[in-house]
Motif scaffolding. Structure first.
Motif, PDB file in Angstrom:
ATOM      1  N   ILE A  63       0.593   1.606 -12.911  1.00  0.00           N
ATOM      2  CA  ILE A  63       1.575   0.841 -12.150  1.00  0.00           C
ATOM      3  C   ILE A  63       2.535   0.137 -13.098  1.00  0.00           C
ATOM      4  O   ILE A  63       2.102  -0.545 -14.028  1.00  0.00           O
ATOM      5  N   TYR A 105       5.990  -1.319 -11.819  1.00  0.00           N
ATOM      6  CA  TYR A 105       6.553  -2.418 -11.043  1.00  0.00           C
ATOM      7  C   TYR A 105       5.660  -2.737  -9.846  1.00  0.00           C
ATOM      8  O   TYR A 105       5.151  -1.856  -9.176  1.00  0.00           O
ATOM      9  N   GLY A 156       6.233  -4.961  -6.357  1.00  0.00           N
ATOM     10  CA  GLY A 156       7.332  -5.563  -5.631  1.00  0.00           C
ATOM     11  C   GLY A 156       6.912  -6.098  -4.275  1.00  0.00           C
ATOM     12  O   GLY A 156       5.829  -5.792  -3.776  1.00  0.00           O
ATOM     13  N   ALA A 207      10.532  -8.383  -7.468  1.00  0.00           N
ATOM     14  CA  ALA A 207       9.753  -7.402  -8.223  1.00  0.00           C
ATOM     15  C   ALA A 207       9.437  -7.963  -9.589  1.00  0.00           C
ATOM     16  O   ALA A 207      10.143  -8.832 -10.103  1.00  0.00           O
ATOM     17  N   ALA A 215       4.211  -3.707  -2.738  1.00  0.00           N
ATOM     18  CA  ALA A 215       4.378  -2.304  -3.075  1.00  0.00           C
ATOM     19  C   ALA A 215       4.236  -2.124  -4.580  1.00  0.00           C
ATOM     20  O   ALA A 215       4.400  -3.080  -5.348  1.00  0.00           O
ATOM     21  N   ALA A 216       3.940  -0.906  -4.974  1.00  0.00           N
ATOM     22  CA  ALA A 216       3.765  -0.618  -6.400  1.00  0.00           C
ATOM     23  C   ALA A 216       4.406   0.724  -6.737  1.00  0.00           C
ATOM     24  O   ALA A 216       4.429   1.636  -5.905  1.00  0.00           O
ATOM     25  N   LYS A 217       4.917   0.816  -7.945  1.00  0.00           N
ATOM     26  CA  LYS A 217       5.515   2.057  -8.401  1.00  0.00           C
ATOM     27  C   LYS A 217       5.174   2.269  -9.850  1.00  0.00           C
ATOM     28  O   LYS A 217       5.000   1.324 -10.607  1.00  0.00           O
ATOM     29  N   TYR A 253      13.716  -0.689  -9.102  1.00  0.00           N
ATOM     30  CA  TYR A 253      12.762  -1.683  -8.633  1.00  0.00           C
ATOM     31  C   TYR A 253      13.144  -2.269  -7.276  1.00  0.00           C
ATOM     32  O   TYR A 253      12.310  -2.824  -6.574  1.00  0.00           O
ATOM     33  N   TYR A 296       9.171   3.256  -4.274  1.00  0.00           N
ATOM     34  CA  TYR A 296       7.792   2.785  -4.388  1.00  0.00           C
ATOM     35  C   TYR A 296       6.832   3.795  -3.766  1.00  0.00           C
ATOM     36  O   TYR A 296       7.023   4.261  -2.647  1.00  0.00           O
ATOM     37  N   GLU A 297       5.781   4.081  -4.529  1.00  0.00           N
ATOM     38  CA  GLU A 297       4.827   5.105  -4.097  1.00  0.00           C
ATOM     39  C   GLU A 297       3.690   4.540  -3.253  1.00  0.00           C
ATOM     40  O   GLU A 297       3.093   5.261  -2.450  1.00  0.00           O
ATOM     41  N   TYR A 298       3.373   3.288  -3.465  1.00  0.00           N
ATOM     42  CA  TYR A 298       2.194   2.702  -2.817  1.00  0.00           C
ATOM     43  C   TYR A 298       2.602   1.448  -2.049  1.00  0.00           C
ATOM     44  O   TYR A 298       3.374   0.629  -2.543  1.00  0.00           O
ATOM     45  N   TRP A 299       2.017   1.295  -0.861  1.00  0.00           N
ATOM     46  CA  TRP A 299       2.359   0.169   0.005  1.00  0.00           C
ATOM     47  C   TRP A 299       1.113  -0.462   0.584  1.00  0.00           C
ATOM     48  O   TRP A 299       0.152   0.239   0.934  1.00  0.00           O
TER      49      TRP A 299
END
Length: 123
Positions: free
Chosen positions: A30, A32, A34, A49, A96-98, A104, A110-113
């Motif tokens: 991971i 960022y 946000g 972020a 969220a995470a990327k 950002y 962002y891939e994950y929420w």
């Protein structure tokens, strides 16, 4: 990566809340973390972020000086302290995470929420 947000609730205008987001799973990649929010009838918008080293933080103009994002990599946690809350801050807040170091402020990057936590600010 799984994200779990907590800390939402009802608060009066001018009050404060602290949101937390716990990350589990393959968190090593991971970059960022946000926070985004979505008010009723509105699109999801970027709030804040923070990068992996926590050396860089970014905020949307409407929350600058009122919200603070922080990160504890050892605990895989990200926090957002919200002060001087306003009724217009009422929304569902998502963490969220990327894993990429760009975009950002873009929800689509962002891939994950997380599941979202409701913040209601009464006037």
């Amino acid at each position: 990566v799984q994200l779990q947000a907590s800390g939402g609730g009802l608060v009066q205008a001018g009050g404060s809340l602290r949101l937390s987001c716990a990350a589990t799973g393959r968190t090593f990649n991971i970059y960022y973390m946000g926070w985004f929010r979505q008010a009723p009838g509105k699109e999801r918008e970027f709030v804040a972020a923070i990068n992996r080293s926590a050396g860089n933080t970014y905020y949307t103009d409407s929350v600058k000086g009122r919200f603070t994002i922080s990160r504890d990599n050892a605990k895989n946690m990200v926090y957002r302290q919200m002060n001087s809350l306003r009724p217009e801050d009422t929304a569902v807040y998502y963490c969220a995470a990327k894993s990429w170091a760009n975009g950002y402020y873009m929800a689509t990057a962002y891939e994950y929420w997380g599941q979202g936590t409701l913040v209601t600010v009464s006037s």
